[in-house]
Design a protein around this motif. Structure first.
Motif, PDB file in Angstrom:
ATOM      1  N   CYS A  90       0.861  -1.165   0.000  1.00 19.36           N
ATOM      2  CA  CYS A  90       0.000   0.000   0.000  1.00 19.36           C
ATOM      3  C   CYS A  90       0.907   1.227   0.000  1.00 19.36           C
ATOM      4  O   CYS A  90       1.896   1.274   0.726  1.00 19.36           O
ATOM      5  N   GLY A  91       0.578   2.216  -0.812  1.00 18.59           N
ATOM      6  CA  GLY A  91       1.459   3.373  -0.969  1.00 18.59           C
ATOM      7  C   GLY A  91       1.122   4.566  -0.107  1.00 18.59           C
ATOM      8  O   GLY A  91       1.624   5.653  -0.353  1.00 18.59           O
ATOM      9  N   TYR A  92       0.256   4.394   0.896  1.00 16.23           N
ATOM     10  CA  TYR A  92      -0.131   5.554   1.695  1.00 16.23           C
ATOM     11  C   TYR A  92      -0.442   5.135   3.130  1.00 16.23           C
ATOM     12  O   TYR A  92      -0.678   3.966   3.417  1.00 16.23           O
ATOM     13  N   VAL A  93      -0.428   6.104   4.009  1.00  8.82           N
ATOM     14  CA  VAL A  93      -0.823   5.908   5.407  1.00  8.82           C
ATOM     15  C   VAL A  93      -1.616   7.130   5.852  1.00  8.82           C
ATOM     16  O   VAL A  93      -1.481   8.214   5.291  1.00  8.82           O
ATOM     17  N   GLU A  94      -2.425   6.929   6.862  1.00 12.80           N
ATOM     18  CA  GLU A  94      -3.142   8.041   7.451  1.00 12.80           C
ATOM     19  C   GLU A  94      -2.175   8.831   8.323  1.00 12.80           C
ATOM     20  O   GLU A  94      -1.365   8.253   9.059  1.00 12.80           O
ATOM     21  N   ILE A  95      -2.231  10.155   8.224  1.00  9.17           N
ATOM     22  CA  ILE A  95      -1.365  10.992   9.059  1.00  9.17           C
ATOM     23  C   ILE A  95      -2.038  11.149  10.423  1.00  9.17           C
ATOM     24  O   ILE A  95      -3.122  11.711  10.529  1.00  9.17           O
ATOM     25  N   THR A  96      -1.386  10.614  11.429  1.00  3.89           N
ATOM     26  CA  THR A  96      -1.863  10.713  12.806  1.00  3.89           C
ATOM     27  C   THR A  96      -0.832  11.529  13.590  1.00  3.89           C
ATOM     28  O   THR A  96       0.281  11.769  13.100  1.00  3.89           O
ATOM     29  N   PRO A  97      -1.157  11.937  14.819  1.00  5.90           N
ATOM     30  CA  PRO A  97      -0.158  12.665  15.619  1.00  5.90           C
ATOM     31  C   PRO A  97       1.138  11.868  15.815  1.00  5.90           C
ATOM     32  O   PRO A  97       2.225  12.455  15.869  1.00  5.90           O
ATOM     33  N   GLU A  98       1.050  10.538  15.848  1.00  5.17           N
ATOM     34  CA  GLU A  98       2.246   9.706  16.028  1.00  5.17           C
ATOM     35  C   GLU A  98       3.092   9.660  14.760  1.00  5.17           C
ATOM     36  O   GLU A  98       4.315   9.569  14.816  1.00  5.17           O
ATOM     37  N   ILE A  99       2.441   9.708  13.606  1.00  7.40           N
ATOM     38  CA  ILE A  99       3.140   9.590  12.322  1.00  7.40           C
ATOM     39  C   ILE A  99       3.635  10.944  11.811  1.00  7.40           C
ATOM     40  O   ILE A  99       4.635  11.020  11.099  1.00  7.40           O
ATOM     41  N   ALA A 100       2.985  12.025  12.186  1.00  4.02           N
ATOM     42  CA  ALA A 100       3.324  13.362  11.674  1.00  4.02           C
ATOM     43  C   ALA A 100       4.809  13.711  11.769  1.00  4.02           C
ATOM     44  O   ALA A 100       5.358  14.302  10.831  1.00  4.02           O
ATOM     45  N   ALA A 132      -1.095  -4.066   0.157  1.00  6.76           N
ATOM     46  CA  ALA A 132      -2.334  -3.566  -0.436  1.00  6.76           C
ATOM     47  C   ALA A 132      -3.307  -4.723  -0.638  1.00  6.76           C
ATOM     48  O   ALA A 132      -2.881  -5.862  -0.864  1.00  6.76           O
ATOM     49  N   THR A 133      -4.584  -4.428  -0.575  1.00  7.37           N
ATOM     50  CA  THR A 133      -5.606  -5.433  -0.901  1.00  7.37           C
ATOM     51  C   THR A 133      -6.005  -5.344  -2.370  1.00  7.37           C
ATOM     52  O   THR A 133      -6.422  -6.333  -2.963  1.00  7.37           O
ATOM     53  N   HIS A 134      -5.881  -4.143  -2.946  1.00  9.09           N
ATOM     54  CA  HIS A 134      -6.275  -3.901  -4.330  1.00  9.09           C
ATOM     55  C   HIS A 134      -5.226  -3.059  -5.044  1.00  9.09           C
ATOM     56  O   HIS A 134      -4.410  -2.395  -4.403  1.00  9.09           O
ATOM     57  N   MET A 135      -5.305  -3.084  -6.364  1.00  6.31           N
ATOM     58  CA  MET A 135      -4.488  -2.203  -7.193  1.00  6.31           C
ATOM     59  C   MET A 135      -5.421  -1.339  -8.031  1.00  6.31           C
ATOM     60  O   MET A 135      -6.387  -1.844  -8.609  1.00  6.31           O
ATOM     61  N   ASP A 136      -5.136  -0.062  -8.063  1.00  6.23           N
ATOM     62  CA  ASP A 136      -5.822   0.879  -8.938  1.00  6.23           C
ATOM     63  C   ASP A 136      -4.974   0.992 -10.190  1.00  6.23           C
ATOM     64  O   ASP A 136      -3.879   1.560 -10.171  1.00  6.23           O
ATOM     65  N   ILE A 137      -5.460   0.415 -11.282  1.00  6.87           N
ATOM     66  CA  ILE A 137      -4.769   0.472 -12.566  1.00  6.87           C
ATOM     67  C   ILE A 137      -5.253   1.748 -13.252  1.00  6.87           C
ATOM     68  O   ILE A 137      -6.417   1.852 -13.649  1.00  6.87           O
ATOM     69  N   ILE A 138      -4.377   2.737 -13.370  1.00  8.44           N
ATOM     70  CA  ILE A 138      -4.753   4.034 -13.939  1.00  8.44           C
ATOM     71  C   ILE A 138      -4.415   4.023 -15.427  1.00  8.44           C
ATOM     72  O   ILE A 138      -3.273   3.740 -15.818  1.00  8.44           O
ATOM     73  N   LEU A 139      -5.414   4.326 -16.226  1.00  4.69           N
ATOM     74  CA  LEU A 139      -5.311   4.233 -17.683  1.00  4.69           C
ATOM     75  C   LEU A 139      -5.493   5.598 -18.325  1.00  4.69           C
ATOM     76  O   LEU A 139      -6.331   6.392 -17.887  1.00  4.69           O
ATOM     77  N   TYR A 140      -4.713   5.860 -19.368  1.00  5.37           N
ATOM     78  CA  TYR A 140      -4.917   7.028 -20.219  1.00  5.37           C
ATOM     79  C   TYR A 140      -5.203   6.512 -21.629  1.00  5.37           C
ATOM     80  O   TYR A 140      -4.661   5.477 -22.050  1.00  5.37           O
ATOM     81  N   SER A 141      -6.023   7.258 -22.361  1.00  8.97           N
ATOM     82  CA  SER A 141      -6.314   6.884 -23.746  1.00  8.97           C
ATOM     83  C   SER A 141      -5.043   7.006 -24.587  1.00  8.97           C
ATOM     84  O   SER A 141      -4.142   7.784 -24.273  1.00  8.97           O
ATOM     85  N   GLY A 164      -3.463   2.874 -22.255  1.00  9.39           N
ATOM     86  CA  GLY A 164      -2.137   2.635 -21.697  1.00  9.39           C
ATOM     87  C   GLY A 164      -2.198   2.681 -20.180  1.00  9.39           C
ATOM     88  O   GLY A 164      -2.831   3.570 -19.606  1.00  9.39           O
ATOM     89  N   ILE A 165      -1.556   1.715 -19.533  1.00 11.55           N
ATOM     90  CA  ILE A 165      -1.445   1.716 -18.070  1.00 11.55           C
ATOM     91  C   ILE A 165      -0.335   2.700 -17.738  1.00 11.55           C
ATOM     92  O   ILE A 165       0.835   2.441 -18.005  1.00 11.55           O
ATOM     93  N   ILE A 166      -0.699   3.847 -17.174  1.00 10.60           N
ATOM     94  CA  ILE A 166       0.299   4.889 -16.904  1.00 10.60           C
ATOM     95  C   ILE A 166       0.778   4.887 -15.455  1.00 10.60           C
ATOM     96  O   ILE A 166       1.802   5.478 -15.136  1.00 10.60           O
ATOM     97  N   SER A 167       0.024   4.220 -14.572  1.00 11.84           N
ATOM     98  CA  SER A 167       0.422   4.150 -13.171  1.00 11.84           C
ATOM     99  C   SER A 167      -0.395   3.062 -12.483  1.00 11.84           C
ATOM    100  O   SER A 167      -1.502   2.732 -12.929  1.00 11.84           O
ATOM    101  N   VAL A 168       0.178   2.516 -11.406  1.00 13.51           N
ATOM    102  CA  VAL A 168      -0.517   1.522 -10.601  1.00 13.51           C
ATOM    103  C   VAL A 168      -0.350   1.923  -9.144  1.00 13.51           C
ATOM    104  O   VAL A 168       0.762   2.188  -8.696  1.00 13.51           O
ATOM    105  N   LYS A 169      -1.465   1.989  -8.429  1.00 19.43           N
ATOM    106  CA  LYS A 169      -1.424   2.348  -7.011  1.00 19.43           C
ATOM    107  C   LYS A 169      -1.888   1.163  -6.178  1.00 19.43           C
ATOM    108  O   LYS A 169      -2.971   0.638  -6.405  1.00 19.43           O
ATOM    109  N   GLY A 170      -1.067   0.764  -5.227  1.00 19.97           N
ATOM    110  CA  GLY A 170      -1.472  -0.236  -4.255  1.00 19.97           C
ATOM    111  C   GLY A 170      -2.290   0.445  -3.182  1.00 19.97           C
ATOM    112  O   GLY A 170      -1.876   1.479  -2.650  1.00 19.97           O
ATOM    113  N   GLN A 171      -3.472  -0.110  -2.872  1.00 19.90           N
ATOM    114  CA  GLN A 171      -4.326   0.550  -1.889  1.00 19.90           C
ATOM    115  C   GLN A 171      -5.163  -0.456  -1.119  1.00 19.90           C
ATOM    116  O   GLN A 171      -5.143  -1.650  -1.420  1.00 19.90           O
ATOM    117  N   LEU A 172      -5.894   0.035  -0.129  1.00 11.97           N
ATOM    118  CA  LEU A 172      -6.677  -0.810   0.773  1.00 11.97           C
ATOM    119  C   LEU A 172      -8.164  -0.749   0.453  1.00 11.97           C
ATOM    120  O   LEU A 172      -8.997  -1.082   1.295  1.00 11.97           O
TER     121      LEU A 172
END
Length: 198
Positions: A90-100, A132-141, A164-172
């Motif tokens: 997964c490419g992101y986390v929630e910003i909490t006071p501990e993580i900031a 990540a549980t899922h991948m967001d396959i980002i496509l451009y024409s 065209g697959i221009i980017s892939v994001k791992g996410q929850l």
């Protein structure tokens, strides 16, 4: 609360050539996305998986979905959400006071031709990413990819594939997350600076 993307610290970008994908596929890995594959020096979401096999599996999911795509932020952008068959983090986390306190910033360009912009991130060595549980396959024409390559003075990929697959994001989750503010800014700068112009 906010989300922040994780990445390795202090690594440089590498350049890769285009995909040698089958011309019969509707979705092909664009050369821009190849930087994410099997590249320990890439500072974004990494995919440790053979490119050809990844492309084949994405097309398989696309066909099983009835070739349904989810609309993106512009008519030339679509999404396909698939289970994380590639073991992507997964490419992101929630910003909490501990993580900031772990948040860092710096200027970064995704390619040598792009304008460097200010980004925020957390070094993955300080906060390991969950799977990540899922991948967001980002496509451009294909038409948009050709326009952006021409604006940057690059040769457009040689393919007849409509997307065209221009980017892939791992996410929850299996839906589109908000675009990073820096991506919105880069897109607004225009194609000559590596954005979409929208």
């Amino acid at each position: 609360s906010s989300l922040l993307f994780l990445r390795p610290l202090g690594l440089k970008m590498s350049t890769f050539s285009g995909s040698s994908s089958s011309s019969s596929r509707k979705l092909v890995v664009d050369p821009f996305a190849l930087r994410q594959f099997n590249n320990p020096e890439y500072t974004g979401s990494q995919i440790t998986f053979p490119v050809e096999e990844f492309e084949a599996k994405v097309n398989e999911h696309f066909e099983k979905s009835g070739m349904a795509l989810v609309d993106g932020y512009a008519p030339f952008c679509k999404h396909l959400f698939v289970p994380n068959f590639a073991g992507m983090d997964c490419g992101y986390v929630e910003i909490t006071p501990e993580i900031a306190p772990l948040v860092q910033s710096g200027y970064e360009a995704r390619t040598e031709k792009e304008l460097a912009v200010l980004v925020q991130y957390i070094d993955r060595t300080k906060l390991p990413a969950p799977k990540a549980t899922h991948m967001d396959i980002i496509l451009y024409s294909r038409e948009q990819i050709i326009k952006e390559n021409e604006a940057m003075g690059s040769e457009p990929p040689k393919t007849d594939a409509p997307w065209g697959i221009i980017s892939v994001k791992g996410q929850l989750c299996d839906y589109e997350l908000p675009m990073q503010p820096i991506t919105i800014m880069r897109n607004a700068l225009g194609k000559e600076h590596g954005g979409s112009g929208v």
